[in-house]
Design a protein around this motif. Sequence first.
Motif, PDB file in Angstrom:
ATOM      1  N   ASP A   1      -3.161  12.315   0.220  1.00  0.00           N
ATOM      2  CA  ASP A   1      -2.389  11.123  -0.126  1.00  0.00           C
ATOM      3  C   ASP A   1      -1.072  11.077   0.646  1.00  0.00           C
ATOM      4  O   ASP A   1      -0.652  10.020   1.122  1.00  0.00           O
ATOM      5  CB  ASP A   1      -2.109  11.079  -1.630  1.00  0.00           C
TER       6      ASP A   1
ATOM      7  N   GLN B   1      -6.566  19.139  -6.906  1.00  0.00           N
ATOM      8  CA  GLN B   1      -5.436  18.227  -7.012  1.00  0.00           C
ATOM      9  C   GLN B   1      -4.488  18.403  -5.830  1.00  0.00           C
ATOM     10  O   GLN B   1      -3.958  17.418  -5.292  1.00  0.00           O
ATOM     11  CB  GLN B   1      -4.697  18.456  -8.329  1.00  0.00           C
TER      12      GLN B   1
ATOM     13  N   ARG C   1       0.645  15.639 -12.476  1.00  0.00           N
ATOM     14  CA  ARG C   1      -0.607  16.280 -12.887  1.00  0.00           C
ATOM     15  C   ARG C   1      -0.634  17.751 -12.466  1.00  0.00           C
ATOM     16  O   ARG C   1      -1.059  18.619 -13.231  1.00  0.00           O
ATOM     17  CB  ARG C   1      -1.813  15.539 -12.283  1.00  0.00           C
TER      18      ARG C   1
ATOM     19  N   ARG D   1       2.463  10.591  -9.441  1.00  0.00           N
ATOM     20  CA  ARG D   1       1.552  10.944 -10.539  1.00  0.00           C
ATOM     21  C   ARG D   1       0.822  12.253 -10.243  1.00  0.00           C
ATOM     22  O   ARG D   1       0.597  13.077 -11.147  1.00  0.00           O
ATOM     23  CB  ARG D   1       0.549   9.814 -10.783  1.00  0.00           C
ATOM     24  N   ALA D   2       0.444  12.451  -8.969  1.00  0.00           N
ATOM     25  CA  ALA D   2      -0.246  13.695  -8.587  1.00  0.00           C
ATOM     26  C   ALA D   2       0.660  14.900  -8.811  1.00  0.00           C
ATOM     27  O   ALA D   2       0.204  15.958  -9.276  1.00  0.00           O
ATOM     28  CB  ALA D   2      -0.698  13.617  -7.133  1.00  0.00           C
TER      29      ALA D   2
ATOM     30  N   GLU E   1       3.616   5.896  -5.609  1.00  0.00           N
ATOM     31  CA  GLU E   1       3.412   6.051  -7.047  1.00  0.00           C
ATOM     32  C   GLU E   1       2.313   7.072  -7.337  1.00  0.00           C
ATOM     33  O   GLU E   1       2.446   7.900  -8.242  1.00  0.00           O
ATOM     34  CB  GLU E   1       3.060   4.695  -7.666  1.00  0.00           C
ATOM     35  N   GLU E   2       1.228   7.013  -6.570  1.00  0.00           N
ATOM     36  CA  GLU E   2       0.129   7.959  -6.770  1.00  0.00           C
ATOM     37  C   GLU E   2       0.580   9.381  -6.459  1.00  0.00           C
ATOM     38  O   GLU E   2       0.201  10.335  -7.159  1.00  0.00           O
ATOM     39  CB  GLU E   2      -1.067   7.582  -5.889  1.00  0.00           C
TER      40      GLU E   2
ATOM     41  N   ARG F   1       0.836  -1.211   0.000  1.00  0.00           N
ATOM     42  CA  ARG F   1       0.000   0.000   0.000  1.00  0.00           C
ATOM     43  C   ARG F   1       0.865   1.253   0.000  1.00  0.00           C
ATOM     44  O   ARG F   1       0.555   2.221  -0.706  1.00  0.00           O
ATOM     45  CB  ARG F   1      -0.915  -0.016   1.220  1.00  0.00           C
TER      46      ARG F   1
ATOM     47  N   GLU G   1      -6.035  16.781  -2.760  1.00  0.00           N
ATOM     48  CA  GLU G   1      -5.922  15.314  -2.835  1.00  0.00           C
ATOM     49  C   GLU G   1      -4.484  14.856  -2.592  1.00  0.00           C
ATOM     50  O   GLU G   1      -4.251  13.838  -1.935  1.00  0.00           O
ATOM     51  CB  GLU G   1      -6.404  14.842  -4.209  1.00  0.00           C
TER      52      GLU G   1
ATOM     53  N   ARG H   1       2.063   1.828  -3.509  1.00  0.00           N
ATOM     54  CA  ARG H   1       1.008   2.388  -4.362  1.00  0.00           C
ATOM     55  C   ARG H   1       0.818   3.873  -4.078  1.00  0.00           C
ATOM     56  O   ARG H   1       0.619   4.677  -4.999  1.00  0.00           O
ATOM     57  CB  ARG H   1      -0.314   1.640  -4.140  1.00  0.00           C
ATOM     58  N   LEU H   2       0.851   4.251  -2.797  1.00  0.00           N
ATOM     59  CA  LEU H   2       0.677   5.658  -2.438  1.00  0.00           C
ATOM     60  C   LEU H   2       1.849   6.502  -2.934  1.00  0.00           C
ATOM     61  O   LEU H   2       1.660   7.639  -3.370  1.00  0.00           O
ATOM     62  CB  LEU H   2       0.523   5.797  -0.922  1.00  0.00           C
TER      63      LEU H   2
END
Length: 325
Positions: free
Chosen positions: A151, A144, A70, A66-67, A62-63, A56, A147, A59-60
């Motif tokens: 995250d 964004q 963006r 990506r954030a 990586e997110e 987990r 979020e 994954r966070l």
Amino acid sequence: MTAAVLSVAATALGVAPQATAAPGAPDGPRDARSELDRLYTEAEQATEAFNHADERAERLREEAGRAQDRMARQQERVNELREQLGSLAGAEYRSGGMDPSLALLFSSDPDDYLDKAAVLDRIGSRQAGKLSRLRGALRELGQQRREAVADLAELERVRKDVTARKRVVEGKLRRARELLQTLPEDERAAWDRAARSGRDLPPLGEGTTVSGRAAAALAAARAALGRPYVWGANGPSAFDCSGLTQWAWGRAGVSLPRTSQAQRTAGQQVPLSQARPGDLVTYRSDASHVAIYAGNGQVIHAPRPGAAVRYDPVGMLPIASVTRP
């Protein structure tokens, strides 16, 4: 000799030596072996919980990356819209600073003035549209950012969880190693034999030809025989139980989840009597251990610290499920 061994064993488990065994402390070779079983089982359960938390966290991470990408792209869009609005506003100011009726009165060429006025109207309309898009882009950028902050806060919480679970695993393994060292060599051998013993099982169906991917996964697992168990490792030089199965099936082009519990549902569950080479066999009611069925009533698995990847009887532990990825 036995009394001395048990006294050391009790000390290793954090129990003060007494004239009689303390409640819960091993009071003989059989109890010591049971305690070892319990410690290694709990360590494996804690390892799978660590793997889940670590997965987990990854994954966070990586997110979060990506954030950030963006937000960078959105910030570029905001900057571009601001520049365009600035250019349009400057052009309108330079061309439209005079009252329209006076501009028409003093114009040497009314037709030219009307053409310019139409252009200015279009510029105003474009400016309004760009302003609306800018506002939308700013709102999206703000969302964004909120979020991303959430995250990152969740990532920090999971990082702390990973660290705590790591300490739990290390503590249980340390206690197991200490207890194992207190046992005489013949008792250690007896415990290892007991850990590798199989249970009576119904006949297994192996008449069907193994599929290409299952054959490739089994070949990868065989190639890993003899490599050490290291908790949290998923190859290629060392493995824990779910790390081995994930790596072996990954070599066959199939992406499995990281934990044994998730692997249990990563495919079609079949009855034990229909197990085929390459199938995943999970153990205990909580599916905290997993192996690859190798045929002939054997599995390949990464058993525990101190034991390399090896063959063992499929019935070495209570079976939870058989899954065909």
